[in-house]
Design an enzyme around this catalytic site. Structure first.
Site, PDB file in Angstrom:
ATOM      1  N   SER A 146      37.567 -18.937  93.103  1.00 24.31           N
ATOM      2  CA  SER A 146      37.599 -17.867  94.100  1.00 24.31           C
ATOM      3  C   SER A 146      38.295 -16.672  93.465  1.00 24.31           C
ATOM      4  O   SER A 146      38.919 -16.786  92.399  1.00 24.31           O
ATOM      5  CB  SER A 146      38.374 -18.342  95.332  1.00 24.31           C
ATOM      6  N   TYR A 159      44.926 -22.346 100.231  1.00 22.92           N
ATOM      7  CA  TYR A 159      43.639 -22.037  99.599  1.00 22.92           C
ATOM      8  C   TYR A 159      43.868 -21.343  98.264  1.00 22.92           C
ATOM      9  O   TYR A 159      43.245 -21.670  97.248  1.00 22.92           O
ATOM     10  CB  TYR A 159      42.817 -21.147 100.533  1.00 22.92           C
TER      11      TYR A 159
END
Length: 255
Positions: A146, A159
């Site tokens: 990400s 996350y």
């Protein structure tokens, strides 16, 4: 240069979390390049629908329904592949979840859930795949990172930590398994139009921020990640190892 560098005919790819979203886009992309695809998830209804739709498009698709956060289920799934004579040539560790809450309000159980789903599962599934790949002297592993593999945002701490871990897990895989003919790389998607981001895409202020912050001036489409996945799955990337490629419309490159 050979024209078949990106041909995946004869290869079998397991994509975790692939009944919809980015995983489905990866499955469609690799299947279009000739690979046989194994869809994974826990929602059997969505998996069956995805299998039917892809089969109707002429792709070779199978289903392996198991929980990537349950080590016993992962080991059982690979034992079934072994028994059926299925060799996993390509693994895309895509399964993931998001959870937004300030750290001071974050329960430890939610921290573990995100880390287990987004990071630990990539290690466990990757380990089981690599054991077989090492025996054959060949394999491609693609982990899904990400923008938060590099940069942090408030309220998504677990996350961010998981995706930062994905970057370094990928390098660790390359370091240990490269001599066995395995390439482990990662893709770092930018802000994509997926179900997981629906709360963000429907927020006018956040939508405007993404578009203003991204040189492409728009959100990414899941299918726009397929080319990178095909490249990292194919012979075209045989000397690429331990890298993360950001497909983000240029966001991570600008201030």
């Amino acid at each position: 240069m050979a024209t078949n560098l990106f041909d995946l005919t004869g290869k079998t790819a397991l994509i975790t979390g692939s009944s919809r979203g980015l995983g489905r886009a990866f499955a469609e992309g690799l299947a279009s390049a000739g690979a046989s695809v194994i869809l994974n998830g826990m929602n059997r209804e969505r998996l069956d629908a995805a299998e039917q739709e892809m089969t109707q498009s002429g792709y070779h698709v199978e289903i392996a329904a198991f929980d990537v956060t349950d080590e016993s289920e992962v080991k059982s799934a690979f034992a079934k592949f072994d028994k059926a004579g299925i060799n996993i040539d390509i693994l895309i560790n895509n399964a993931g979840v998001q959870f937004r809450k300030p750290m001071v309000e974050l329960e430890t159980s939610d921290w573990h859930r995100v880390i287990d789903t987004n990071l630990t599962s990539a290690f466990v599934v990757g380990r089981e795949a690599a054991k077989r790949m090492i025996e054959r002297g060949y394999g491609k592993i693609i982990n899904i990172g990400s923008l938060t593999s590099e940069l942090a945002r408030a309220t998504v701490a677990p996350y961010t930590v998981a995706k930062g871990g994905i970057k370094m897990l990928t390098k660790a895989m390359a370091a240990e398994w490269g001599e066995h003919g395995i390439q482990a790389n990662a893709i770092g998607p930018g802000y994509m139009l997926t179900d997981m981001n629906e709360a963000l895409t429907s927020n006018p202020d956040f939508d405007a921020w993404v578009k203003s912050r991204t040189p492409a001036r728009r959100w990414g489409k899941p299918e726009e990640l397929a080319g990178t996945a095909i490249y990292l799955s194919s012979a075209a990337s045989d000397y690429v190892n331990g890298q993360i490629i950001y497909a983000d419309g240029g966001m991570i490159s600008v201030l």
